[in-house]
Write an enzyme that holds these catalytic residues in place. Sequence first.
Site, mmCIF file in Angstrom:
data_model
loop_
_atom_site.group_PDB
_atom_site.id
_atom_site.type_symbol
_atom_site.label_atom_id
_atom_site.label_comp_id
_atom_site.label_asym_id
_atom_site.label_seq_id
_atom_site.Cartn_x
_atom_site.Cartn_y
_atom_site.Cartn_z
ATOM 1 C CG ASP A 162 -20.472 -20.726 20.785
ATOM 2 O OD1 ASP A 162 -19.679 -20.659 21.723
ATOM 3 O OD2 ASP A 162 -20.465 -21.139 19.851
ATOM 4 C CE LYS A 196 -21.169 -22.168 27.694
ATOM 5 N NZ LYS A 196 -21.777 -21.923 26.467
ATOM 6 N N GLY A 225 -15.045 -21.249 24.292
ATOM 7 C CA GLY A 225 -14.576 -19.935 23.796
ATOM 8 C C GLY A 225 -15.588 -19.205 24.712
ATOM 9 C CG HIS A 226 -16.459 -19.611 27.895
ATOM 10 N ND1 HIS A 226 -16.752 -20.208 29.359
ATOM 11 C CD2 HIS A 226 -17.400 -20.393 27.239
ATOM 12 C CE1 HIS A 226 -17.443 -21.351 29.022
ATOM 13 N NE2 HIS A 226 -17.721 -21.588 27.817
ATOM 14 C CD GLN A 275 -17.931 -27.669 25.425
ATOM 15 O OE1 GLN A 275 -17.897 -28.339 26.576
ATOM 16 N NE2 GLN A 275 -17.015 -26.934 25.303
ATOM 17 N NE ARG A 302 -15.798 -24.591 13.592
ATOM 18 C CZ ARG A 302 -16.175 -25.545 14.142
ATOM 19 N NH1 ARG A 302 -16.552 -26.605 13.577
ATOM 20 N NH2 ARG A 302 -16.179 -25.859 15.441
HETATM 21 P P1 GDP Z 1 -20.242 -18.492 25.729
HETATM 22 O O1 GDP Z 1 -19.362 -19.410 25.075
HETATM 23 O O2 GDP Z 1 -21.422 -19.035 25.852
HETATM 24 O O3 GDP Z 1 -19.467 -17.908 26.800
HETATM 25 O O4 GDP Z 1 -20.500 -17.488 24.402
HETATM 26 P P2 GDP Z 1 -19.430 -16.815 23.409
HETATM 27 O O5 GDP Z 1 -18.494 -15.919 24.199
HETATM 28 O O6 GDP Z 1 -18.800 -17.936 22.783
HETATM 29 O O7 GDP Z 1 -20.626 -16.102 22.574
HETATM 30 C C1 GDP Z 1 -21.272 -15.345 22.826
HETATM 31 C C2 GDP Z 1 -21.153 -13.807 22.173
HETATM 32 O O8 GDP Z 1 -22.185 -13.075 22.429
HETATM 33 C C3 GDP Z 1 -19.835 -13.106 22.909
HETATM 34 O O9 GDP Z 1 -19.513 -12.351 21.542
HETATM 35 C C4 GDP Z 1 -20.550 -12.075 23.857
HETATM 36 O O10 GDP Z 1 -19.483 -11.178 23.974
HETATM 37 C C5 GDP Z 1 -21.924 -11.786 22.985
HETATM 38 N N1 GDP Z 1 -22.795 -11.539 23.928
HETATM 39 C C6 GDP Z 1 -23.230 -12.276 25.304
HETATM 40 N N2 GDP Z 1 -24.171 -11.470 25.721
HETATM 41 C C7 GDP Z 1 -24.637 -10.914 24.534
HETATM 42 C C8 GDP Z 1 -25.828 -9.885 24.688
HETATM 43 O O11 GDP Z 1 -26.834 -9.944 25.336
HETATM 44 N N3 GDP Z 1 -26.257 -8.961 23.457
HETATM 45 C C9 GDP Z 1 -25.165 -9.217 22.489
HETATM 46 N N4 GDP Z 1 -25.234 -8.439 21.284
HETATM 47 N N5 GDP Z 1 -24.039 -10.021 22.550
HETATM 48 C C10 GDP Z 1 -23.779 -10.636 23.610
HETATM 49 P P1 IMO Z 2 -18.691 -22.998 24.482
HETATM 50 O O1 IMO Z 2 -18.333 -23.048 25.920
HETATM 51 C C1 IMO Z 2 -20.257 -24.094 20.537
HETATM 52 C C2 IMO Z 2 -19.039 -28.094 19.353
HETATM 53 C C3 IMO Z 2 -18.024 -28.259 18.016
HETATM 54 C C4 IMO Z 2 -18.618 -29.618 17.378
HETATM 55 C C5 IMO Z 2 -18.704 -30.466 18.731
HETATM 56 C C6 IMO Z 2 -17.641 -31.321 19.081
HETATM 57 O O2 IMO Z 2 -17.936 -22.007 23.673
HETATM 58 O O3 IMO Z 2 -20.160 -22.767 24.262
HETATM 59 P P2 IMO Z 2 -15.258 -30.819 20.174
HETATM 60 O O4 IMO Z 2 -14.247 -30.289 19.653
HETATM 61 O O5 IMO Z 2 -16.030 -30.586 21.542
HETATM 62 O O6 IMO Z 2 -15.076 -32.290 20.045
HETATM 63 O O7 IMO Z 2 -16.553 -30.545 19.132
HETATM 64 O O8 IMO Z 2 -19.029 -29.657 19.468
HETATM 65 N N1 IMO Z 2 -18.646 -27.199 20.302
HETATM 66 C C7 IMO Z 2 -18.970 -26.162 20.525
HETATM 67 N N2 IMO Z 2 -19.759 -25.463 19.817
HETATM 68 N N3 IMO Z 2 -19.687 -23.738 21.881
HETATM 69 C C8 IMO Z 2 -18.726 -24.539 22.208
HETATM 70 O O9 IMO Z 2 -18.161 -24.140 23.778
HETATM 71 C C9 IMO Z 2 -18.202 -25.782 21.836
HETATM 72 N N4 IMO Z 2 -17.606 -26.630 22.118
HETATM 73 C C10 IMO Z 2 -17.596 -27.714 21.121
HETATM 74 O O10 IMO Z 2 -18.214 -27.039 17.136
HETATM 75 O O11 IMO Z 2 -19.847 -29.385 16.896
HETATM 76 MG MG MG Z 3 -18.524 -20.065 23.059
#
Ligand code: GDP
Ligand code: IMO
Ligand code: MG
Length: 422
Positions: A13, A16, A40-41, A222, A301
Amino acid sequence: MPADILVGTQWGDEGKGKLIDVLTRDVDMVVRFQGGSNAGHTIEIGSEKYVLHLVPSGIFRPGVKCVIGNGVVVDPLGLMTEMQELARRGLDISVVELSDRAHLIFEYHKRADAMRELSAGNRKIGTTRRGIGPAYSDKANRVGIRAGELTSPETLKRRFTEQAQRYNKLFAEAGMAELDIAEEWKKLEEAARYLAPHVTDTVYSINRMLRAGKKVLCEGAQGALLDVDHGTYPFVTSSSTISGGACSGAGIAPRQVGTVWGVLKAYTTRVGEGPFPTELFDEAGEKLRQAGREFGATTGRPRRCGWFDAVASAYSCMINGVDRLAITKLDVLDDQPELGICVGYEIDGEVTREFPGSVEKLKRAKPVYEWLPGWRCSTAGARAWEELPVNARKYLDRLAELTDSQIGIVSVGPRRDQTFLV
Ligand code: GDP
Ligand code: IMO
Ligand code: MG
């Protein structure tokens, strides 16, 4: 032309998805190489928000090929729903290619994932319950079913039924409801029909692109601290999340690798169980969670939040071979009066700068902090390094120094335009 790789350097998270979307402005192909719909991107474009689980984040750039590589574990029903939803929102999904070697996730994997979690007690991992662990176990155990089978329904039905019966025995022994195999097959048959035209030998399509001098970007899911080898085992995911994973998970030779981008959140978050030395349980942590909207994109969560951990991140940059850092969510720190950076761990009375392999040791680690002053003003409008407040620049410089890496991109908000090159 070499392939670039973008990976998460913390516990996932990091942002990416947003960075992939930004970087695909001049890329021809984006490749997911590991993980599954545990990812979840999030991508925000104008007033539209998208959360992708399996479809690569290049889908918003017309003409960019989006490949789900051999190292990914794919829930066919989830992928069909995701593609249908994207198509409904006007995106061209004909560019999606699914590797015939990618392993499939079925309902029985998800139930087995839940079953393990429910019976694990304090060894519970806090998985996303998307069936990731059981699917990779079947792959390693050589009983998995691959996406290539989606194109031959007879074989798929036979193999699916065999495996579902095997899992049903386990569910019955555990006192859990058994799967209605005929019912599941109906759904699966529909997904197979929908996905079959996208199934192909992606190893060749990727390598053909590279040979033709086209730009390929690999999208990690991840983060390194969730890597099955290098993360906080057993509180990890089941795949190789580091840059090296792109070679096996996409079929790219190591000498074909170009720039490795490491996405680094300006602080630290984690979802699920497992040690997290810099976790904050006070108001500062709550402030990060609210300002950063730190709630899981896949499971909703609340994410655990804490100060930047330079010990963990330096380890991560080392094993990933990060050439350029993309530092995200700097704006989330705007209101903090001072910022903690963990520069060492005190474990059993000794201070170390090395990330321990043992999770028991990591649980005992007390962070050694260095404190930097905050900047107390908005960075969300900054579009160049010079436009950042001095204290923000000092903070970023220190992160780069401690991780022995160079900053390439800074992100100051969720939108595409809230990004600049350094
Ligand atoms: P990923 O799994 O690495 O793609 O990241 P996620 O999408 O799960 O979580 C990143 C969250 O931060 C998302 O809600 C994005 O929209 C948000 N986000 C990404 N870059 C920035 C930033 O520079 N500032 C803020 N405030 N939010 C950001
Ligand atoms: P992105 O790509 C954050 C965490 C789960 C758990 C552990 C194992 O959005 O960054 P799994 O379902 O893979 O067997 O769970 O890994 N986890 C993540 N945490 N971002 C993710 O993906 C994750 N994918 C799995 O919360 O702790
Ligand atoms: Mg994510």
